[in-house]
Enzyme design. Structure first.
Site, PDB file in Angstrom:
ATOM      1  N   GLY A 187      -9.363   2.045  -1.789  1.00  0.00           N
ATOM      2  CA  GLY A 187      -8.789   2.776  -3.028  1.00  0.00           C
ATOM      3  C   GLY A 187      -8.153   1.956  -4.041  1.00  0.00           C
ATOM      4  N   GLY A 221      -9.544   1.368   3.641  1.00  0.00           N
ATOM      5  CA  GLY A 221      -9.359   1.915   2.630  1.00  0.00           C
ATOM      6  C   GLY A 221      -9.325   1.073   1.360  1.00  0.00           C
ATOM      7  N   LYS A 240       7.669  14.818  -2.499  1.00  0.00           N
ATOM      8  CA  LYS A 240       6.108  14.641  -2.674  1.00  0.00           C
ATOM      9  C   LYS A 240       5.511  15.991  -2.914  1.00  0.00           C
ATOM     10  CE  LYS A 240       3.338  11.017  -1.768  1.00  0.00           C
ATOM     11  NZ  LYS A 240       3.198   9.861  -2.147  1.00  0.00           N
ATOM     12  N   VAL A 296      -5.209   1.047  -4.358  1.00  0.00           N
ATOM     13  CA  VAL A 296      -4.310   0.026  -3.727  1.00  0.00           C
ATOM     14  C   VAL A 296      -5.080  -0.912  -2.927  1.00  0.00           C
ATOM     15  CG1 VAL A 296      -2.196  -0.594  -2.402  1.00  0.00           C
ATOM     16  CG2 VAL A 296      -2.482   1.344  -3.454  1.00  0.00           C
TER      17      VAL A 296
HETATM   18  P1  NAD Z   1      -6.886   6.149  -3.031  1.00  0.00           P
HETATM   19  O1  NAD Z   1      -7.388   7.578  -2.709  1.00  0.00           O
HETATM   20  O2  NAD Z   1      -7.067   5.448  -4.320  1.00  0.00           O
HETATM   21  O3  NAD Z   1      -7.544   5.541  -1.759  1.00  0.00           O
HETATM   22  C1  NAD Z   1      -7.527   5.695  -0.582  1.00  0.00           C
HETATM   23  C2  NAD Z   1      -8.943   4.999   0.011  1.00  0.00           C
HETATM   24  O4  NAD Z   1      -9.115   5.594   1.460  1.00  0.00           O
HETATM   25  C3  NAD Z   1     -10.247   5.811  -0.651  1.00  0.00           C
HETATM   26  O5  NAD Z   1     -11.242   4.884  -1.260  1.00  0.00           O
HETATM   27  C4  NAD Z   1     -10.846   6.821   0.674  1.00  0.00           C
HETATM   28  O6  NAD Z   1     -12.283   7.027   0.559  1.00  0.00           O
HETATM   29  C5  NAD Z   1     -10.279   5.886   1.630  1.00  0.00           C
HETATM   30  N1  NAD Z   1     -10.244   6.403   3.008  1.00  0.00           N
HETATM   31  C6  NAD Z   1      -9.721   7.620   3.176  1.00  0.00           C
HETATM   32  N2  NAD Z   1      -9.906   7.908   4.497  1.00  0.00           N
HETATM   33  C7  NAD Z   1     -10.256   6.909   5.060  1.00  0.00           C
HETATM   34  C8  NAD Z   1     -10.779   6.258   6.655  1.00  0.00           C
HETATM   35  N3  NAD Z   1     -10.429   7.165   7.513  1.00  0.00           N
HETATM   36  N4  NAD Z   1     -11.266   5.175   6.798  1.00  0.00           N
HETATM   37  C9  NAD Z   1     -11.353   4.305   5.742  1.00  0.00           C
HETATM   38  N5  NAD Z   1     -11.193   4.835   4.520  1.00  0.00           N
HETATM   39  C10 NAD Z   1     -10.541   5.785   4.243  1.00  0.00           C
HETATM   40  O7  NAD Z   1      -5.189   6.057  -2.736  1.00  0.00           O
HETATM   41  P2  NAD Z   1      -4.429   4.718  -2.991  1.00  0.00           P
HETATM   42  O8  NAD Z   1      -3.577   5.250  -4.309  1.00  0.00           O
HETATM   43  O9  NAD Z   1      -5.041   3.491  -2.945  1.00  0.00           O
HETATM   44  O10 NAD Z   1      -3.344   5.040  -1.576  1.00  0.00           O
HETATM   45  C11 NAD Z   1      -3.510   4.611  -0.557  1.00  0.00           C
HETATM   46  C12 NAD Z   1      -2.538   4.725   0.570  1.00  0.00           C
HETATM   47  O11 NAD Z   1      -1.553   3.907   0.054  1.00  0.00           O
HETATM   48  C13 NAD Z   1      -2.232   6.159   0.575  1.00  0.00           C
HETATM   49  O12 NAD Z   1      -1.662   6.464   1.969  1.00  0.00           O
HETATM   50  C14 NAD Z   1      -1.053   6.330  -0.444  1.00  0.00           C
HETATM   51  O13 NAD Z   1      -0.289   7.212  -0.174  1.00  0.00           O
HETATM   52  C15 NAD Z   1      -0.594   4.892  -0.074  1.00  0.00           C
HETATM   53  N6  NAD Z   1       0.452   4.515  -1.237  1.00  0.00           N
HETATM   54  C16 NAD Z   1      -0.004   4.351  -2.442  1.00  0.00           C
HETATM   55  C17 NAD Z   1       0.790   3.948  -3.617  1.00  0.00           C
HETATM   56  C18 NAD Z   1       0.036   3.967  -5.057  1.00  0.00           C
HETATM   57  O14 NAD Z   1       0.747   3.293  -5.830  1.00  0.00           O
HETATM   58  N7  NAD Z   1      -1.123   4.348  -5.045  1.00  0.00           N
HETATM   59  C19 NAD Z   1       2.165   3.840  -3.520  1.00  0.00           C
HETATM   60  C20 NAD Z   1       2.647   3.864  -2.302  1.00  0.00           C
HETATM   61  C21 NAD Z   1       1.749   4.541  -0.918  1.00  0.00           C
END
Ligand code: NAD
Length: 356
Positions: free
Chosen positions: A183, A181, A82, A185
């Site tokens: 975002g 969150g 990572k 996902v």
């Molecule tokens: P992203 O950046 O698109 O979304 C993250 C969201 O969390 C953002 O909208 C952000 O504003 C919000 N956020 C941050 N801190 C916060 C808090 N304290 N309270 C509430 N909201 C908060 O990221 P993503 O791609 O959706 O990934 C989300 C999580 O899932 C991460 O931990 C990532 O490592 C994990 N993940 C993602 C994937 C993927 O395919 N994108 C795969 C496996 C794991």
């Protein structure tokens, strides 16, 4: 950080950590390669404005270790790695991504990157101009695009398996699910939950993400992030950053199930895994149920077929139930059960590779 980087690498079992700096683009990146027993280390690049460089190092070390477990338990022939870029999202630029792509390329395929928090398929496109060791690139460049829909689908499947274990029925109709969150996902997960008829509560620190989610999905309730764990809920789905399951949150948490996308949800797996059990909360291990995106980008390295990927993501259901059964049978917490299965595969394949 009280321990030296080498002590941390030794404790967590890392093979290599690479520090990358470029004064012109302002790039400060850390690429952590945890374990390449099963294959090249594949894991996304997180861009985050860490308070200190040490925080970024710890995140890279913890996240890359999680990727080793994720690939191992998902039957993928990939290692765990990572990267983090210490920056503000406003600092993103073509030069930063391309310079970063050159650093990834210098590892000759030992590390393969993809999206993570604050990085998108568009950013992967810039990286792809400098290295072929990148996945999650847009469809028009021969990739499979954003892996998040597959991650969200896997989390949804894992959540249903958790519901089956907790309530004897995997229906989420009427279940109160708190998604932290919204975002990449989180928003897709909300879509699955609303479609099934769950009562969805959402929170995000970014008002724009809340607006998008509420506009896209009718009936979703917005809750304040400050007193999040005061909400009476059935399922907590952490989909933001890690370590939200800690002493304080677990003491307040009023859910029967935790199933979400965030990596490293347990602040300390040895403490908070057992603590959740003692509170009667069923925890679906993060690296098990959020593997959909990794399963998808791994398929990009072969002949990509979305239907086959979907079928492989659906295997998360049975795997989750197997882990819950092992946890009960061996009287260990669910994360430990998932780690045991992953470590057995790593040991078996290491032994195979050691023989002529
Ligand atoms: P992203 O950046 O698109 O979304 C993250 C969201 O969390 C953002 O909208 C952000 O504003 C919000 N956020 C941050 N801190 C916060 C808090 N304290 N309270 C509430 N909201 C908060 O990221 P993503 O791609 O959706 O990934 C989300 C999580 O899932 C991460 O931990 C990532 O490592 C994990 N993940 C993602 C994937 C993927 O395919 N994108 C795969 C496996 C794991």
């Amino acid at each position: 950080m009280s321990q030296s980087i080498f002590d941390q690498m030794k404790d967590m079992g890392h093979e290599q950590v690479v520090f990358c700096h470029d004064p012109h683009s302002g790039l400060n990146a850390i690429i952590a390669i945890h374990n390449t027993t099963l294959g090249p280390a594949l894991g996304g690049t997180r861009l985050w404005n860490y308070n200190t460089h040490e925080e970024g190092i710890v995140d890279a070390l913890r996240l890359s270790r999680g990727m080793t477990y994720k690939a191992a338990i998902s039957s993928l022939n990939l290692g765990g790695g990572k990267a983090v870029i210490i920056a503000n999202p406003a600092q993103k630029s073509e030069a930063l991504w391309r310079r970063y792509g050159k650093f990834v390329n210098s590892l000759n395929g030992k590390y393969i990157t993809a999206e993570d928090v604050n990085t998108s398929a568009r950013d992967m496109e810039y990286i792809a101009l400098e290295t072929k060791h990148v996945t999650g690139v847009p469809e028009y460049m021969g990739g499979s695009g954003d892996p998040s829909p597959f991650t969200a689908y896997g989390v949804y499947i894992g959540m249903k398996a958790s519901a089956k274990k907790a309530w004897g029925n995997d229906s989420l109709v009427g279940k109160k699910v708190l998604v932290q969150g919204c975002g990449h996902v989180g928003q897709y997960l909300v879509g699955h939950l609303v479609k099934e008829g769950a009562k969805v509560l959402v929170t995000d620190i970014d008002a724009a993400k809340i607006k998008q989610t509420v506009e896209a999905h009718r009936g979703v309730e917005v809750v304040d992030g400050k007193n999040l764990f005061d909400n009476e809920i059935d399922i907590y789905a952490p989909c933001a950053l890690g370590a939200t399951l800690n002493d304080e949150s677990i003491s307040k948490l009023k859910a029967r199930v935790v199933a979400g996308a965030a990596n490293n949800q347990l602040a300390d797996e040895n403490v908070h895994g057992p603590l959740l059990i003692s509170k009667g909360i069923l925890y679906a291990p993060d690296f098990l149920i959020n593997a959909g995106g990794l399963i998808n980008v791994a398929a990009e390295l072969e002949t990509y077929n979305a239907e086959r990927v979907r079928g492989n993501v659906e295997k998360i259901y049975d795997r989750t139930l197997e882990i819950f059964a092992l946890s009960e049978q061996e009287n260990i917490h669910t994360q430990a059960a998932a780690m045991r299965i992953a470590e057995k595969r790593l040991a078996d394949i290491a032994a195979v590779k050691a023989r002529l």
